[in-house]
Motif scaffolding. Structure first.
Motif, mmCIF file in Angstrom:
data_model
loop_
_atom_site.group_PDB
_atom_site.id
_atom_site.type_symbol
_atom_site.label_atom_id
_atom_site.label_comp_id
_atom_site.label_asym_id
_atom_site.label_seq_id
_atom_site.Cartn_x
_atom_site.Cartn_y
_atom_site.Cartn_z
ATOM 1 N N SER A 122 54.398 7.172 39.684
ATOM 2 C CA SER A 122 53.529 6.287 39.096
ATOM 3 C C SER A 122 52.753 5.433 40.060
ATOM 4 O O SER A 122 51.642 5.163 39.803
ATOM 5 C CB SER A 122 54.293 5.107 38.391
ATOM 6 N N PHE A 125 49.983 7.903 41.371
ATOM 7 C CA PHE A 125 48.921 7.887 40.358
ATOM 8 C C PHE A 125 47.864 6.713 40.457
ATOM 9 O O PHE A 125 46.586 6.826 40.219
ATOM 10 C CB PHE A 125 49.383 8.053 38.888
ATOM 11 N N ARG A 129 44.221 6.685 41.506
ATOM 12 C CA ARG A 129 42.815 6.393 40.819
ATOM 13 C C ARG A 129 42.055 5.471 41.550
ATOM 14 O O ARG A 129 41.138 5.431 40.954
ATOM 15 C CB ARG A 129 43.674 5.783 39.488
#
Length: 191
Positions: A122, A125, A129
């Motif tokens: 998590s 990611f 991003r």
């Protein structure tokens, strides 16, 4: 003479071929009539005792079954009791306790590891991003979509939902393909 007697009387057990030789030998000629009669009587007595013992054993087994039936014990109950006792014995054994403890500890560590992996993915990611490369890619996709909207829908469709863009694209595609119904109407108007 004593040495000669010692050679005839062996102290070692009979081997396989010795047993075969003894079984095929006929000792009855070496026995006196009186010895034969004594052995025959002993044989009859042994056979009778064996028969009696079998009958006693059979009677005892029947009595055992009757007692178990009166106590409500049957084969299934006995199997359950034996299984329960065996399972209890296994659970109270040191090996079982150590194995259970080790597996429990390993399970806890595996759970913690999976949790950490999930958290790490998590976070990765999220970092990805927010990275300049992803931002650049995102901007390019937005520019391309905006460009397509403008080309497909003209200037009057500055925005719109995905469904509207898709519909406009399909409409434009139908107009640009040759021989469509619109094309036939345009040709009639020009004549």
């Amino acid at each position: 003479m004593e040495a000669q007697a010692q050679g005839l009387l062996e102290t070692e057990p009979l081997q396989g071929r010795d047993e075969d030789a003894v079984a095929s030998a006929d000792f009855s000629s070496m026995l006196s009539e009186e010895e034969k009669e004594e052995l025959k009587a002993e044989l009859v007595q042994l056979e009778d005792e064996i028969t009696t013992l079998r009958q006693v054993l059979s009677a005892k087994e029947r009595h055992l079954v009757e007692i178990k039936q009166k106590l409500g014990m049957n084969l299934m109950n006995e199997l359950k009791q034996n299984f329960s006792k065996s399972w209890h014995d296994v659970q109270t054994s040191t090996a079982y306790k150590k194995t259970h403890e080790t597996l429990s500890h390993a399970g806890q560590k595996a759970t913690a590891a999976f949790s950490n992996v999930g958290t790490a993915i998590s976070k990765k990611f999220g970092d990805m991003r927010n990275s300049p490369t992803f931002k650049s890619f995102e901007e390019r996709v937005e520019t391309t979509v905006t460009s397509l909207k403008t080309k497909v829908g003209g200037a009057n469709h500055g925005g719109g939902s995905f469904e509207e863009v898709l519909s406009s694209t399909a409409h434009a595609s139908a107009q640009s393909s040759g021989g469509g119904p619109r094309r036939a109407e345009e040709e009639e108007l020009q004549c």
